[in-house]
Scaffold this active site. Sequence first.
Site, short mmCIF file in Angstrom:
data_model
loop_
_atom_site.label_atom_id
_atom_site.label_comp_id
_atom_site.label_asym_id
_atom_site.label_seq_id
_atom_site.Cartn_x
_atom_site.Cartn_y
_atom_site.Cartn_z
N TRP A 135 1.04 -1.22 -0.04
CA TRP A 135 -0.24 -0.04 0.09
C TRP A 135 0.79 1.22 -0.21
O TRP A 135 1.79 1.29 0.86
CB TRP A 135 -0.93 -0.02 1.24
CG TRP A 135 -1.92 1.22 1.52
CD1 TRP A 135 -2.71 1.72 0.47
CD2 TRP A 135 -2.25 1.73 2.78
NE1 TRP A 135 -3.47 2.61 0.95
CE2 TRP A 135 -3.11 2.84 2.35
CE3 TRP A 135 -1.64 1.83 4.00
CZ2 TRP A 135 -3.65 3.59 3.16
CZ3 TRP A 135 -2.16 2.66 4.78
CH2 TRP A 135 -3.05 3.47 4.51
N ASP A 216 -1.10 -5.92 9.18
CA ASP A 216 -1.92 -4.91 8.86
C ASP A 216 -3.18 -5.96 8.27
O ASP A 216 -3.33 -6.53 7.45
CB ASP A 216 -1.37 -4.18 7.55
CG ASP A 216 -2.24 -2.76 7.08
OD1 ASP A 216 -2.05 -2.12 6.38
OD2 ASP A 216 -3.39 -2.89 7.86
N LYS A 252 -13.44 -0.91 5.47
CA LYS A 252 -14.10 -1.64 4.58
C LYS A 252 -15.15 -2.88 5.20
O LYS A 252 -16.26 -2.74 4.78
CB LYS A 252 -13.08 -2.33 3.84
CG LYS A 252 -12.08 -1.60 3.05
CD LYS A 252 -10.93 -0.87 3.56
CE LYS A 252 -10.18 -0.27 2.84
NZ LYS A 252 -9.06 0.54 3.44
#
Lengths: 406, 462
Positions: A135, A216, A252
Site C-alpha cells: 500500500w 495490517d 471496509k
Amino acid sequence: MADSVFHHVVRAPEDPILGVTVAYNKDTSPNKLNLGVGAYRTEEGKPLVLSVVRQAEQSLVNDPSRVKEYLPIIGLAEFNKLSAKLICGADSPAIQENRVTTVQCLSGTGSLRVGGEFLARHYHERTIYIPQPTWGNHPKVFTLAGLSVKYYRYYDPATRGLDFQGLLEDLGSAPSGAVVLLHACAHNPTGVDPTVEQWEQIRQLMRSKQLLPFFDSAYQGFASGSLDADAQSVRMFVADGGECLVAQSYAKNMGLYGERVGALSIVCKTSDVAGKVESQLKLVIRPMYSNPPLHGASIVATILRDKDMYNEWTIELKAMADRIISMRHQLFEALKTRGTPGDWSHIIKQIGMFTFTGLNSEQVAFMRQEYHIYMTSDGRISMAGLSSRTVPHLADAIHAAVTRAS
Amino acid sequence: MASAMLSFASAPASLSVHENLKGKAKIGSANFRSSVPERNPFAKTKHFGRVSMSVAVNVSRFEGITMAPPDPILGVSEAFKADTDERKLNLGVGAYRTEELQPYVLKVVKKAENLMLERGENKEYLPIEGLVAFNKATAELLFGADNPVIKQQRVATVQGLSGTGSLRLAAALIERYFPGAKVLISSPTWGNHKNIFNDARVPWSEYRYYDPKTVGLDFEGMIADIKDAPEGSFILLHGCAHNPTGIDPTPEQWEKIADVIQKKNHIPFFDVAYQGFASGSLDADAGSVRLFAARGMELLVAQSYSKNLGLYAERIGAINVVCSTADAATRVKSQLKRLARPMYSNPPVHGAKIVANIVSDPALFNEWKAEMEMMAGRIKNVRQKLYDSLSAKDKSGKDWSFILKQIGMFSFTGLSKTQSENMTNKWHVYMTKDGRISLAGLNLAKCEDLADAIVDSYHNVS
C-alpha cells in the site's frame, strides 16, 4: 507587504491514491469509472452504508443517556475488548491471560502510525521490512514514525503471484529482531496471499529469527466472506505464544470509512509487559490527538456485542465479498470472450478488493485518456468499484490497452 | 533502570553480542535486565552482557519497558472515579457540567445528529483536508465571513483532530519548513503543549505569563521574553480564556503584543479552544485573532469545538494558516495534507458534519449561540458565588477578586502543589497540581464547601 514566511513552501503533488478520485471528480465524461480508491460500491455504483450500521446509529442517537465526554486516551474499552476478540478469536489464550493490549486508533493508518512510533521509541531494531509492492502509504507512515524501511520480495510479475522463494530469502537474511509488516489477508495492491502452508513456513522462519510480526488487517471478513478464515494468519502467530502487533481497520468490513475506526493490538509475552506497553502507547497518542473519536467505535461496539446484529453483519459482509468475487469472474469471462491476449486467470486467483492487473503505466494512462477509467498507476483496480453494467466497458478498455498501447 | 533501558534501545552493543551467539540458541535481547518474576527462569540473573541459554525466546521483546506515569490532567478524572467519598468534586478536566454536575450534550447537536440520520448520509472517506463545508464554516466563524483574509482566499484550513490534532499538524509543518525555529509557550500553559512540540521535535522555550504576586498577567515579563526570542520564532498565544490561568491580556495589551511580534518578525500561533465559550460571544472571543489578522500578519490558528459545541469525544477542530497570498495558502494546505496522510489518512466525518450542519442553518446557528451563552453564563455565576463565599469565609482579608477577573472554564487559584494535594487528600476536591480548577465542574450548591477547602488549603498548608 513583506514576503510570505511560507515563500519556500512548494506545492505538494496530490496523494497518488486519493489523487485518483480528485482527478475522477474533475472528469465530465458520462462513461467515467473510478477504480482508484478502495471503497466498496453497490451494483448500482453507489456507496453503501450497511443496514446494521444504520440500525446501530439509530439506537445510539435515540439513547438519551449517551454523552460526548472525552474517551480515555486508549479509546472505548468495550470496543477494544471486542476488537481483540474479533481478530484473535474469542477463546484466544493470549486474551484470557491478559497478554494483549488493545488501543483504539484512527482506522488502519492511525493504528500503524501509533504502532510504528511505539516501536521506534521502545524496540531495539528500528528497521521494518515491508513487501514489494505494498500500500502506497505504508513507507510514509513508518518513516515518519521513526523507523527505516526496507523491502522484501513479494509479488512475482512473471506469474502474477507470490514470489515465495524470494520472500523466504529476504526474510531469512533480515537482521534478527527486525520488524516485518505482513498483510493479514487480501494483500494490497496485489490481491496475492500466501496459502496456509506458506503462512506456516513464514511463521516458523520468523520465529526462528525473532523477527517481530506487524500485521495490517484491513479486510477481515471482506476477503473470503469469513471473519475466521481471514484472521487465520494472525491467529497462527498468536497461537504459538510469541509476540506481534496487529493493526485493524473497520473501514471496509463495516463500511465505516470516514468514521476512522480501528485498533492496534500488541500481543506480549506477559500481562505485566502488556500493561507497561499500554502505558507507553498513551504517551504516543496524547501528543498526537489526545483521545480517539467516539462515533465509529460506538457503532462497532454496538454491533459486535449484540448477537443478532453481529449475525446480520456477517451476512451483509459476505454479500459484499461475494459481489466482488462475482465481479472477478465476470471480468475474467469478458476478457476471455474478447480474446484479449495474455493469461488473465490472476483476476480470479487474487483475493480481496483489488486486482493487480499487470498493466503498465502507459497502459493505465491510455485507459484514463481514451476510456475515462481511473486507477492507480501501478495497474491496481478496485473490484469494489465495478458492476455488471460497467464490466464490459472495463474489458473493452483493457483489451484496447493491451493490443494498442505498449 | 534508565541506563539499562537506553542500552536496550540503542542496539549496537546488544546486536554484536547477538551475532556472537549465532550457532548457539538465542535470546530476544541480550543486553538488559529482566524484571519478570517467576515465569522467566532467568529472573534472578543479572545480565548486562552476553547471555547463554539453550532455549528459544522466553523473554518479551518489550521486557525493559517501564510503566509510564499517568497523564497529569486526564489522570485526575481516573483518580476521581476511584474515590468513593460522597463529597468528592471533580474540578480536573475541562469538560462542561450542568448545574446538576452532569455532562451536557447541546440540544442543537442532537438535532443535527437526527437530521444527519434522517438524510441517510454516507460514510465515505473525507478528503485528506477534511469536510469542505466544515473547513469553510470554521474559517468564517473564526475570522468573520467578510474578512479580507477569507475573501482573498489567503487562509489554508485543514480539518484536524480537535485542538490537539490541529496543533500537532502545525507543529509538524513548523518542524519541516522552519527547521530550528522555536516555539515560545506561556509559563504556565496547557500541560499537553510541550508534549506536542517534543513529539514533533520542535524546540520550545517559555515566556513569562503568570504573576503569582498579583495572580494576574506578568505583562512586562511577557513582552521582554518575546522580544528576546530569536527573530522568526513562533509565539503560542491563547486566543481567549487562557488555560490554565484564565488570565487574558486586555485589548490594549494585545496591541502591544502584536507590536513586538511584528517588530521581531515572529509568527503568531493561536490556540483557540474556547471561542464563544469564554465571554458567550463568538465574535468577542475571536477579537485577538482578528486584531492580528487585521494588521496583515501571517499567523497560525488551531481551533477546537470540544467545549463550545460540547463535541469533546468527536475530535473536531481545524488548523488555519493565514498567508500573505492565496498562492502561499494553496501550497501550505498541500503540505499540511502531506503531513496528515501518514498520520491518519483523513479525519473523522461525524463531528465535522455536526458543525457544518449547525453553522449553515440560521435557526440551528442561533440556537447554538443561545446555548453557548447559557454555558458561559453559568460559569460566570459560579465564579461570582465562589468569590462571594471565599470573601465571606476568609477572615484574613486576602483579595480573591482575581476569580472574577479571570475568564473561561478555568481558574488559577494560586494554590501550590502541596496545597492542591491537600484539596484532594483532605477535601476530596480533584484538581491539577498547578492549582488549576475547572469552574465548569462546579455548581452553585458546592461553592461554599469548595471555599472552605480553598481557605483551609491556602492558609493551613505550606
